[in-house]
Design a protein around this motif. Structure first.
Motif, PDB file in Angstrom:
ATOM      1  N   SER A 143      -6.885  10.209  -3.297  1.00  0.00           N
ATOM      2  CA  SER A 143      -8.099   9.413  -3.362  1.00  0.00           C
ATOM      3  C   SER A 143      -8.127   8.304  -2.331  1.00  0.00           C
ATOM      4  CB  SER A 143      -8.255   8.815  -4.762  1.00  0.00           C
ATOM      5  OG  SER A 143      -7.162   7.984  -5.047  1.00  0.00           O
ATOM      6  N   LYS A 144      -7.027   8.110  -1.629  1.00  0.00           N
ATOM      7  CA  LYS A 144      -6.966   6.992  -0.687  1.00  0.00           C
ATOM      8  C   LYS A 144      -6.673   7.474   0.731  1.00  0.00           C
ATOM      9  CE  LYS A 144      -7.062   3.160  -3.344  1.00  0.00           C
ATOM     10  NZ  LYS A 144      -8.208   3.523  -4.176  1.00  0.00           N
ATOM     11  N   VAL A 145      -7.187   8.648   1.063  1.00  0.00           N
ATOM     12  CA  VAL A 145      -6.900   9.235   2.371  1.00  0.00           C
ATOM     13  C   VAL A 145      -7.228   8.287   3.506  1.00  0.00           C
ATOM     14  CG1 VAL A 145      -7.363  11.159   3.887  1.00  0.00           C
ATOM     15  CG2 VAL A 145      -7.486  11.473   1.440  1.00  0.00           C
ATOM     16  N   GLY A 146      -8.433   7.718   3.449  1.00  0.00           N
ATOM     17  CA  GLY A 146      -8.883   6.844   4.532  1.00  0.00           C
ATOM     18  C   GLY A 146      -7.926   5.699   4.764  1.00  0.00           C
ATOM     19  N   LEU A 147      -7.518   5.073   3.682  1.00  0.00           N
ATOM     20  CA  LEU A 147      -6.631   3.923   3.785  1.00  0.00           C
ATOM     21  C   LEU A 147      -5.269   4.323   4.332  1.00  0.00           C
ATOM     22  CD1 LEU A 147      -6.743   0.937   3.049  1.00  0.00           C
ATOM     23  CD2 LEU A 147      -5.672   1.509   0.879  1.00  0.00           C
ATOM     24  N   ILE A 148      -4.739   5.438   3.809  1.00  0.00           N
ATOM     25  CA  ILE A 148      -3.408   5.879   4.216  1.00  0.00           C
ATOM     26  C   ILE A 148      -3.366   6.212   5.700  1.00  0.00           C
ATOM     27  CG2 ILE A 148      -1.682   7.686   3.890  1.00  0.00           C
ATOM     28  CD1 ILE A 148      -2.618   7.876   0.999  1.00  0.00           C
ATOM     29  N   GLN A 149      -4.478   6.741   6.221  1.00  0.00           N
ATOM     30  CA  GLN A 149      -4.481   7.126   7.635  1.00  0.00           C
ATOM     31  C   GLN A 149      -4.846   5.986   8.564  1.00  0.00           C
ATOM     32  OE1 GLN A 149      -7.080  10.502   7.661  1.00  0.00           O
ATOM     33  NE2 GLN A 149      -5.399  11.929   7.324  1.00  0.00           N
ATOM     34  N   SER A 150      -5.100   4.824   7.993  1.00  0.00           N
ATOM     35  CA  SER A 150      -5.499   3.695   8.837  1.00  0.00           C
ATOM     36  C   SER A 150      -4.406   2.659   9.033  1.00  0.00           C
ATOM     37  CB  SER A 150      -6.709   2.977   8.226  1.00  0.00           C
ATOM     38  OG  SER A 150      -7.753   3.877   8.017  1.00  0.00           O
ATOM     39  N   VAL A 151      -3.536   2.571   8.091  1.00  0.00           N
ATOM     40  CA  VAL A 151      -2.523   1.516   8.189  1.00  0.00           C
ATOM     41  C   VAL A 151      -1.287   1.967   7.443  1.00  0.00           C
ATOM     42  CG1 VAL A 151      -3.389   0.328   6.137  1.00  0.00           C
ATOM     43  CG2 VAL A 151      -2.130  -0.960   7.845  1.00  0.00           C
ATOM     44  N   ARG A 152      -0.159   1.495   7.896  1.00  0.00           N
ATOM     45  CA  ARG A 152       1.088   1.921   7.267  1.00  0.00           C
ATOM     46  C   ARG A 152       1.436   1.004   6.105  1.00  0.00           C
ATOM     47  NH1 ARG A 152       6.752   1.904  10.456  1.00  0.00           N
ATOM     48  NH2 ARG A 152       8.144   1.955   8.666  1.00  0.00           N
ATOM     49  N   PHE A 153       1.757   1.600   4.968  1.00  0.00           N
ATOM     50  CA  PHE A 153       2.214   0.810   3.824  1.00  0.00           C
ATOM     51  C   PHE A 153       2.994   1.735   2.898  1.00  0.00           C
ATOM     52  CE2 PHE A 153      -0.585   2.348   0.425  1.00  0.00           C
ATOM     53  CZ  PHE A 153      -1.600   2.968   1.141  1.00  0.00           C
ATOM     54  N   PRO A 154       3.855   1.165   2.074  1.00  0.00           N
ATOM     55  CA  PRO A 154       4.637   2.034   1.185  1.00  0.00           C
ATOM     56  C   PRO A 154       3.737   2.730   0.165  1.00  0.00           C
ATOM     57  CG  PRO A 154       5.163  -0.283   0.792  1.00  0.00           C
ATOM     58  CD  PRO A 154       4.229  -0.253   1.932  1.00  0.00           C
ATOM     59  N   LEU A 155       3.660   4.031   0.260  1.00  0.00           N
ATOM     60  CA  LEU A 155       2.738   4.798  -0.576  1.00  0.00           C
ATOM     61  C   LEU A 155       3.045   4.684  -2.060  1.00  0.00           C
ATOM     62  CD1 LEU A 155       2.196   8.086   1.434  1.00  0.00           C
ATOM     63  CD2 LEU A 155       0.881   5.992   1.440  1.00  0.00           C
ATOM     64  N   VAL A 156       4.273   4.320  -2.385  1.00  0.00           N
ATOM     65  CA  VAL A 156       4.643   4.228  -3.788  1.00  0.00           C
ATOM     66  C   VAL A 156       3.739   3.248  -4.530  1.00  0.00           C
ATOM     67  CG1 VAL A 156       6.328   2.384  -3.500  1.00  0.00           C
ATOM     68  CG2 VAL A 156       6.641   4.046  -5.300  1.00  0.00           C
ATOM     69  N   ILE A 157       3.137   2.349  -3.772  1.00  0.00           N
ATOM     70  CA  ILE A 157       2.237   1.377  -4.382  1.00  0.00           C
ATOM     71  C   ILE A 157       1.049   2.032  -5.070  1.00  0.00           C
ATOM     72  CG2 ILE A 157       0.505  -0.352  -3.714  1.00  0.00           C
ATOM     73  CD1 ILE A 157       2.558  -1.602  -1.963  1.00  0.00           C
ATOM     74  N   LEU A 158       0.664   3.212  -4.582  1.00  0.00           N
ATOM     75  CA  LEU A 158      -0.513   3.867  -5.164  1.00  0.00           C
ATOM     76  C   LEU A 158      -0.295   4.312  -6.609  1.00  0.00           C
ATOM     77  CD1 LEU A 158      -1.681   5.751  -1.975  1.00  0.00           C
ATOM     78  CD2 LEU A 158      -2.645   3.690  -2.959  1.00  0.00           C
ATOM     79  N   PRO A 159       0.712   5.144  -6.896  1.00  0.00           N
ATOM     80  CA  PRO A 159       0.916   5.452  -8.319  1.00  0.00           C
ATOM     81  C   PRO A 159       1.315   4.236  -9.131  1.00  0.00           C
ATOM     82  CG  PRO A 159       2.623   6.479  -6.951  1.00  0.00           C
ATOM     83  CD  PRO A 159       1.609   5.926  -6.031  1.00  0.00           C
ATOM     84  N   LEU A 160       2.065   3.303  -8.518  1.00  0.00           N
ATOM     85  CA  LEU A 160       2.481   2.115  -9.258  1.00  0.00           C
ATOM     86  C   LEU A 160       1.294   1.291  -9.730  1.00  0.00           C
ATOM     87  CD1 LEU A 160       5.580   0.447  -7.573  1.00  0.00           C
ATOM     88  CD2 LEU A 160       5.402   1.562  -9.792  1.00  0.00           C
ATOM     89  N   SER A 161       0.281   1.189  -8.885  1.00  0.00           N
ATOM     90  CA  SER A 161      -0.867   0.380  -9.307  1.00  0.00           C
ATOM     91  C   SER A 161      -1.571   1.036 -10.487  1.00  0.00           C
ATOM     92  CB  SER A 161      -1.837   0.124  -8.157  1.00  0.00           C
ATOM     93  OG  SER A 161      -2.162   1.301  -7.503  1.00  0.00           O
ATOM     94  N   GLY A 162      -1.554   2.368 -10.537  1.00  0.00           N
ATOM     95  CA  GLY A 162      -2.131   3.066 -11.677  1.00  0.00           C
ATOM     96  C   GLY A 162      -1.401   2.716 -12.967  1.00  0.00           C
ATOM     97  N   ILE A 163      -0.069   2.624 -12.873  1.00  0.00           N
ATOM     98  CA  ILE A 163       0.736   2.306 -14.054  1.00  0.00           C
ATOM     99  C   ILE A 163       0.464   0.882 -14.516  1.00  0.00           C
ATOM    100  CG2 ILE A 163       3.088   2.050 -14.920  1.00  0.00           C
ATOM    101  CD1 ILE A 163       3.914   4.188 -12.891  1.00  0.00           C
ATOM    102  N   ILE A 164       0.335  -0.020 -13.557  1.00  0.00           N
ATOM    103  CA  ILE A 164       0.098  -1.418 -13.923  1.00  0.00           C
ATOM    104  C   ILE A 164      -1.284  -1.596 -14.545  1.00  0.00           C
ATOM    105  CG2 ILE A 164      -0.175  -3.753 -13.011  1.00  0.00           C
ATOM    106  CD1 ILE A 164       1.981  -3.079 -10.987  1.00  0.00           C
TER     107      ILE A 164
END
Lengths: 255, 259
Positions: free
Chosen positions: B90-111
């Motif tokens: 769901s975050k393709v655009g963001l992932i392809q625009s800037v580098r960041f630890p992807l683990v944040i994506l599922p983690l934010s769902g948990i939080i």
């Protein structure tokens, strides 16, 4: 500043990006009888960028330009070769991708700042500058999904230009916006030339010749020409068999 | 792997803002906004009360509060899982625009799921009084149980995030699997009532949620220590956590290309 040495980026070509569960299992059990084809988006790419350079990247669609920008942005690690980047890289806004469309422009500016590692204070400082530059008026607090493509491009450009990063990546957004904004963008580009390192991907040959001090022409993932912008542009146009339109400051037609 | 954990700690501000902006985006269009965080579990509980207490005539006097306790914890797990499956795609655009630890994506769902749990807990507290739950020192076990749950959830969600990126069917499969597990787990029914005595031990060993959910009920309502079977949950959580973290770290760089 940036050293790219024999860079290769490989993609696996699957008919469906994500196979259905059944075919996924079937392929596994058949032990890769149909091994997915792969293609190299970039291969044997080597070049150097010095601090303060403005590098124009040209080439046909699908030639690897955006892939290169993503490599420099750190999104794709090299499959072959090495990339050394001596500085911080801005966010890559390809025609407005990278925005969270449900959020407002303001929130996106904020989010972008956090993503590239700016401190909250610094973001606050830059917020007004960016908002003013983007000229979105009240739309800044509306969700980005309500923006036109020109507005997104303006916002992306505004953010990229003012994000405090040593290396600025600009993908195809020089052609967006009306005449007034283009003049502003032009002025802004002229201002940062020499100050910051810019990688400019564009189909607009006039822009490339005007701003870049180096140009690289990509064709099917490899470098087909590199050097002085005027020369490289000529090579590219000759290969594409397109007659170069007469230089006309007013005519920044989108290719 | 330790790298991953360090990475996350360093980018914790990013995680905070991702969560904040995600929550903001989700309630933006809704008239009731964050009220749904309360309404969702409440309405769900009412549905099951009607079903079990009135239609089937079972459950007992404390049924609503027993149900709700298990429900909010279960929902935390399943909502986190559902979000994680699509978290990367769901975050393709963001992932392809800037580098960041992807683990944040599922983690934010948990939080975000945890915040929903908190909202549910806010409703649970008055219910504990209404239904005369036993308030003992065992309540202090609650944070421990939450910790066990979050560790296991992280592991499961990281695996789900990777698989979900490759397999779009996964969200369908997960929906179905969650439904089945829901009925196999003592949420709308009680262990003593439905499982034959000689099989209880086996069942509790096989179903990691059973032990954990019974423990929540134990410490919050029955006033006794957590179920011994929570140990199963502990062990499994730790294993899944390590596996999930390793798996995600290994495949993270492939994910950007798979989208």
């Amino acid at each position: 500043m940036i050293e790219v040495d024999d860079l290769g980026i490989r993609f696996k070509m699957e008919k469906r990006r994500r196979s259905g569960a059944l075919s996924f299992l079937l392929e596994r059990s058949q032990n890769r009888q149909r091994s997915p084809r792969e293609f190299w988006a970039l291969r044997h790419v080597s070049f150097t960028v010095e601090r303060g350079d403005t590098v124009g990247v040209i080439g046909r669609n699908g030639s690897g330009k955006s892939t290169l920008l993503r490599v420099i942005a750190g999104v794709y690690p090299p499959d072959e070769g090495k990339v050394s980047i001596g500085g911080e890289v801005s966010t890559l806004f390809s025609l407005g991708a990278g925005f969270q469309t449900e959020l407002s422009g303001r929130d996106n500016i904020y989010l972008n700042g956090i993503m590239v590692g700016l401190t909250k204070d610094r973001i606050e400082e830059l917020l007004d500058v960016i908002i003013e530059f983007a000229e979105l008026g009240d739309f800044i607090d509306m969700p980005v999904r309500t923006y036109s493509s020109g507005m997104r491009a303006r916002l992306g450009f505004a953010i990229a230009m003012h994000s405090d990063k040593d290396i600025v990546l600009i993908d195809e957004i020089m052609g967006a916006g009306d005449v007034a904004f283009r003049q502003k963008a032009e002025a802004e580009m002229s201002r940062i030339i020499g100050e910051r390192t810019v990688i400019l991907v564009s189909h607009n040959m006039s822009a490339i010749e005007q701003f870049a001090n180096k140009a690289i022409w990509f064709d099917k993932g490899v470098i087909a020409g590199m050097g002085e912008p005027k020369k490289v542009v000529e090579q590219y146009l000759a290969a594409s068999k397109v007659k170069k339109p007469p230089p006309d400051k007013e005519d920044w037609a989108v290719a | 792997m330790i790298e991953q954990l360090k990475n996350i700690w360093e980018r914790r501000e990013l995680l905070y803002y991702m969560v904040r902006f995600q929550m903001k985006a989700e309630k933006k269009n809704k008239v009731l906004g964050f009220v749904w965080s309360f309404l969702d579990p409440l309405l769900l509980m009412l549905t099951y009360i009607v079903l079990v207490s009135y239609i089937f005539g079972r459950g007992g006097p404390q049924f609503p509060v027993l149900l709700f306790t298990a429900l909010i914890s279960w929902r935390w797990f399943t909502n986190s899982l559902r979000r994680s499956v699509n978290s990367v795609t769901s975050k393709v655009g963001l992932i392809q625009s800037v580098r960041f630890p992807l683990v944040i994506l599922p983690l934010s769902g948990i939080i975000i799921g945890f915040f929903d749990w908190l909202f549910g807990f806010a409703i649970l507290v008055p219910m504990l009084f209404i239904f005369k739950a036993s308030f003992t020192v065992n309540v202090l076990w609650l944070p421990v149980l939450l910790l066990i749950q979050i560790i296991g959830t992280i592991g499961a969600c990281l695996i789900a995030a990777v698989w979900g990126t490759y397999l779009s069917d996964l969200s369908n499969i997960i929906q179905f699997a969650i439904r089945i597990c829901f009925y196999l787990t003592p949420i709308i029914w009680a262990v003593e009532e439905r499982i034959p005595e000689r099989l209880i031990h086996l069942y509790m060993l096989l179903n990691p949620f059973a032990g954990l959910l019974e423990s929540y009920k134990n410490v919050l309502i029955r006033g006794v220590p957590p179920s011994e079977y929570a140990i199963v949950g502990v062990a499994l959580s730790c294993v899944v956590f390590v596996v999930g973290l390793w798996y995600f770290s290994r495949d993270e760089h492939k994910l950007v290309k798979a989208i």
